[in-house]
Write a protein that holds these residues in place. Structure first.
Motif, PDB file in Angstrom:
ATOM      1  N   TRP A  23       0.830  -1.210   0.000  1.00 38.84           N
ATOM      2  CA  TRP A  23       0.000   0.000   0.000  1.00 38.84           C
ATOM      3  C   TRP A  23       0.865   1.261   0.000  1.00 38.84           C
ATOM      4  O   TRP A  23       0.630   2.188  -0.763  1.00 38.84           O
ATOM      5  N   ASN A  24       1.884   1.283   0.862  1.00 37.16           N
ATOM      6  CA  ASN A  24       2.738   2.469   0.970  1.00 37.16           C
ATOM      7  C   ASN A  24       3.549   2.687  -0.290  1.00 37.16           C
ATOM      8  O   ASN A  24       3.759   3.833  -0.726  1.00 37.16           O
ATOM      9  N   SER A  25       4.005   1.602  -0.908  1.00 34.23           N
ATOM     10  CA  SER A  25       4.808   1.725  -2.120  1.00 34.23           C
ATOM     11  C   SER A  25       4.010   2.366  -3.245  1.00 34.23           C
ATOM     12  O   SER A  25       4.482   3.302  -3.906  1.00 34.23           O
ATOM     13  N   VAL A  26       2.789   1.888  -3.492  1.00 32.07           N
ATOM     14  CA  VAL A  26       1.964   2.457  -4.557  1.00 32.07           C
ATOM     15  C   VAL A  26       1.487   3.857  -4.167  1.00 32.07           C
ATOM     16  O   VAL A  26       1.368   4.742  -5.032  1.00 32.07           O
ATOM     17  N   TYR A  27       1.229   4.066  -2.893  1.00 32.54           N
ATOM     18  CA  TYR A  27       0.856   5.402  -2.400  1.00 32.54           C
ATOM     19  C   TYR A  27       1.940   6.415  -2.757  1.00 32.54           C
ATOM     20  O   TYR A  27       1.660   7.525  -3.232  1.00 32.54           O
ATOM     21  N   ARG A  28       3.207   6.053  -2.555  1.00 32.76           N
ATOM     22  CA  ARG A  28       4.311   6.958  -2.888  1.00 32.76           C
ATOM     23  C   ARG A  28       4.427   7.160  -4.401  1.00 32.76           C
ATOM     24  O   ARG A  28       4.676   8.274  -4.874  1.00 32.76           O
ATOM     25  N   ARG A  29       4.254   6.088  -5.152  1.00 30.36           N
ATOM     26  CA  ARG A  29       4.352   6.198  -6.613  1.00 30.36           C
ATOM     27  C   ARG A  29       3.259   7.116  -7.183  1.00 30.36           C
ATOM     28  O   ARG A  29       3.498   7.898  -8.106  1.00 30.36           O
ATOM     29  N   LYS A  30       2.046   6.996  -6.634  1.00 27.24           N
ATOM     30  CA  LYS A  30       0.952   7.866  -7.077  1.00 27.24           C
ATOM     31  C   LYS A  30       1.251   9.325  -6.751  1.00 27.24           C
ATOM     32  O   LYS A  30       0.961  10.234  -7.550  1.00 27.24           O
TER      33      LYS A  30
END
Length: 783
Positions: A535-542
């Motif tokens: 969740w955090n990884s995609v949150y940062r990418r977005k």
């Protein structure tokens, strides 16, 4: 969500920025600060007056508050560590006692472990590392992120440092080691990722602890009934424990707003009873047990038992269960109150309880499997049995409530998927209930209790969760000692050599029991860490996708001046992660709906690495140029323990009006100041006087024009709200991996993240936005 603030509070701070382009960073601007004589000043004046005239009464009142908090903390903080005498000895001597002096060796280990870890480490060292009064793994991580730029998402904008409780109080002395360590952390991407991962690991372990605590505590307490009757089998005891656990989790939705006052008397009785019975057993059975204070008994225990002694450390460490709660729950009380309650009641009672059990075991070596209840005098059995079950439920309640708080913190910092957070108390913002987490814990507890059925097997799993969290806390604390406290290097080395060595020794022992149940908390943590990391990884990418595709000021002007774009009444709120610049969702919306509302506000919900943001400093506005668009950017800043307002729309409109008024006031002061500078000249000839008069008239005209514009803009905001209403525009984003992405990245985004997203709550549910006022804007993020 619960209401935490009203619209316009008296004595509030209002920040005003000079109008700027939407792309322009605000680091070089200097917001003005208007601070009327308000509540904060009034409190300070009253306090000063009170201290000046009634110094002794003030001190008495302060101590009364500390005593009151210390009493409440007993009911919340110490349930876990207080019930550890129920199962510590049975887990330590899982294969029975082979030598009489082994009892003294284990008692000596328990004594020094309780003294070194919960008392010295947590109560007198770790509690000094609170984040504005809040504790826990995320509090330590947030503290480090504020001092060193190690957050993977840039959270240190210039305006954030002006939040009153954001800055750290640092010693004036600078040490080379501190600056070197800080610089190394900021330059290393590996270090940044590693810090975040160990924080997630610590959080996952605490959640795993909250699964095992109810199981082992309730199972141990219910198992005591075997002393009264032998008719109950292990399966029946496990069944009774499961019924109690299900009941415990079903009542969570009612909240724990009065948990301190409700549970403190019961746990006070519990500590008095275990301490009193322990003292009784010392006098009755063998007072010579007190010689275990000599650490040589530990040496002899290891010489005699060798590998078995090392393995038994996994049981000894259970006497410290709940030590992390001392730190995690400090935000509900105070450092001094927890120090007082631990030192005056909890620690002495635990030492007496373990010493009394040891005195009994010296003459009943075969009774170790049920040492606690066998050592209870006959007339006291049933009262102790009843109180033990209640105390076990309280211990479980404390860990469950702590898990809700931890998930709430990680959710606020973008490290956990969206879940519903229900605030159960109007007076205590930190008391929350999360339905999804509650039912996950309930099913996990039932499965563990049904599968293991005995405390010995659960104890093998329990020890790993306890020691892992302790070790991770020490690791983060060492960074804080060096970078922030700038502690003498010899004291840091002393901490690592003593406490660090002891924790690593215990960690090596509990890992040995991996195949005997120790895999359970690691499996829980691996699952939770995977969820959090995905969740955090995609949150940062977005976030970085929006940052790289934000709309320029020239493009915004082009969109607003397009003759095909109509202006309609109403106020549109575009939600985005961006705190500077216009998000791409805006252009996507206009390209499909060629109409703009009369007032536009770009809203960003931003979480700072602090526990709370004062209400008067929460809303930060900028005007978006060009002015004719009549658009604003609003950054709503929250700490990881803050509650989002129910009256969010009303508060935002009120603060927007205040911003327009203060912006105009700033411009008027600038105009008036220019006029005063000209009038201050020494020339008295008629030409200068006439020129000054013309400038004064021009300034007066300009002031009138600014006041007229302000009135028009305030009226436009009011009419937009009353006539057109508010429309919330939420991005309905589809996240896919780019064509050039690696296989691992495709698995992360296309499968893992989207699986979580499909099965969890959407943004509008979390923000509590009514469906009739909401409009979803579909977008595709190719990451």
């Amino acid at each position: 969500m619960a209401t935490t603030g009203t619209a316009a509070e008296e004595g509030s701070y209002v920040r005003v920025d000079v109008p700027m382009s939407c792309d322009q960073l605000d680091g070089n601007t200097r917001p003005r600060l208007r601070k009327p004589y308000g509540s904060k000043d009034l409190i300070s004046v009253k306090a000063a007056s009170h201290n000046g005239s009634h110094g002794s009464n003030s001190k008495d009142s302060e101590w009364w508050v500390v005593l009151n908090l210390a009493f409440q903390s007993i009911g919340v903080v110490y349930g876990d560590i207080g019930t550890s005498p129920l199962y510590t000895y049975s887990s330590t001597f899982s294969n029975g006692i082979k030598h009489r002096d082994d009892v003294l060796g284990v008692l000596s280990l328990v004594f020094y472990t309780l003294t070194l870890l919960p008392l010295i480490k947590y109560v007198f060292v770790v509690l000094q590392a609170t984040d504005n009064g809040e504790g826990g793994t995320f509090a330590l991580y947030s503290l480090i992120c504020r001092y060193a730029k190690v957050s993977l998402i840039p959270t240190q904008q210039a305006e954030d440092h002006k939040v009153s409780n954001y800055k750290l109080e640092l010693p004036s002395k600078r040490l080379r080691l501190a600056s070197v360590l800080k610089s190394s952390l900021e330059k290393s991407q590996f270090a940044k990722h590693f810090l975040l991962l160990i924080t997630m690991l610590g959080t996952s372990m605490v959640i795993g602890d909250s699964v095992l605590t109810p199981c082992i505590s309730v199972l141990s307490a219910v198992g005591g009934v075997k002393e009264a009757t032998s008719a109950l089998t292990e399966d029946m005891i496990a069944g009774i424990s499961i019924v109690i656990l299900v009941f415990l989790f079903m009542i969570q939705r009612f909240g724990t707003s009065k948990v301190g006052y409700a549970f403190a008397p019961v746990l006070c009785i519990w500590f008095i009873l275990i301490g009193g019975i322990g003292f009784y057993n010392i006098l009755k059975h063998d007072i010579t047990v007190l010689k275990a204070i000599n650490p040589m008994y530990i040496v002899h225990y290891f010489i005699r038992n060798k590998k078995d002694a090392w393995i038994s450390l996994g049981g000894v460490v259970l006497c410290t269960t709940g030590g992390e709660a001392l730190f995690a729950d400090v935000g509900h009380f105070s450092v001094r109150s927890i120090q007082l309650s631990m030192s005056s009641l909890v620690y002495p009672a635990l030492i007496l309880a373990y010493t009394g059990q040891s005195a009994y075991l010296l003459h009943h070596l075969d009774a170790v499997s049920d040492a606690f209840f066998k050592a209870v005098p006959g007339p006291m059995f049933w009262p102790m049995f009843i109180v033990s079950i209640v105390a076990a439920v309280i211990a479980s309640q404390a860990m469950i409530s702590g898990t809700f708080s931890i998930v709430h913190q990680s959710l606020s910092l973008g490290c956990f998927p969206r879940v519903k957070v229900v605030h159960t108390s109007a007076n205590h913002e930190g008391q929350v209930y999360i339905p999804e987490i509650n039912y996950f814990l309930m099913f996990a507890c039932v499965a563990v209790t049904f599968g293991f059925k005995t405390t010995v097997k659960i104890g093998n799993a329990y020890g790993i969760a306890v020691v892992f969290v302790m070790t991770l806390t020490s690791s983060l604390l060492v960074l804080i000692m060096i970078m922030i406290w700038k502690t003498n290097i010899f004291l840091v080395i002393l901490y690592v050599v003593t406490i660090g060595f002891v924790e690593l020794l215990y960690l090596s022992s509990v890992l040995y029991k991996f195949t005997y149940g120790g895999y359970l908390p690691l499996a829980f943590s691996a699952f939770l860490m995977t969820v959090m990391y995905v969740w955090n990884s995609v949150y940062r990418r977005k976030y970085f996708y929006e940052l790289n595709h934000k709309i320029s000021s020239s493009r915004l002007k082009e969109i607003s001046s397009n003759s095909n774009t109509a202006r309609i009444p109403g106020l549109a709120m575009f939600y985005s992660e961006l705190v500077q610049g216009i998000p791409p969702i805006f252009e996507h919306y206009v390209s499909n709906v060629p109409a703009l509302h009369s007032v536009i506000v770009f809203v960003s919900m931003k979480s700072l690495h602090i526990n709370k943001v004062p209400h008067e400093e929460r809303y930060f506005f900028r005007r978006v140029e060009p002015r004719e668009v009549f658009a604003f950017q609003c950054v709503v800043r929250y700490g990881y323990n803050d509650v989002r307002e129910e009256a969010f729309e009303e508060t935002l409109i009120t603060r927007l009006k205040e911003f327009i008024q203060e912006e105009t006031l700033l411009q008027i002061q600038t105009v008036s100041g220019n006029g005063n500078m000209v009038e201050g000249g020494s020339e008295l000839d008629m030409e200068v006087i006439e020129k000054n008069s013309e400038i004064a008239n021009a300034n007066q005209t300009e002031v009138g024009r600014l006041q007229e514009i302000m009135a028009q803009e305030l009226d436009q905001v009011e009419r937009a709200w009353e006539e057109g209403g508010i429309v919330h525009l939420i991005g309905q984003s589809e996240v896919i991996a780019s064509k050039e992405a690696s296989i691992m990245k495709r698995i992360l985004i296309d499968y893992a993240y989207n699986l979580l997203k499909r099965n969890l709550r959407q943004s509008e549910t979390v923000f509590n936005i009514p469906h009739k006022h909401m409009l979803k804007v579909g977008m595709t993020y190719e990451l």
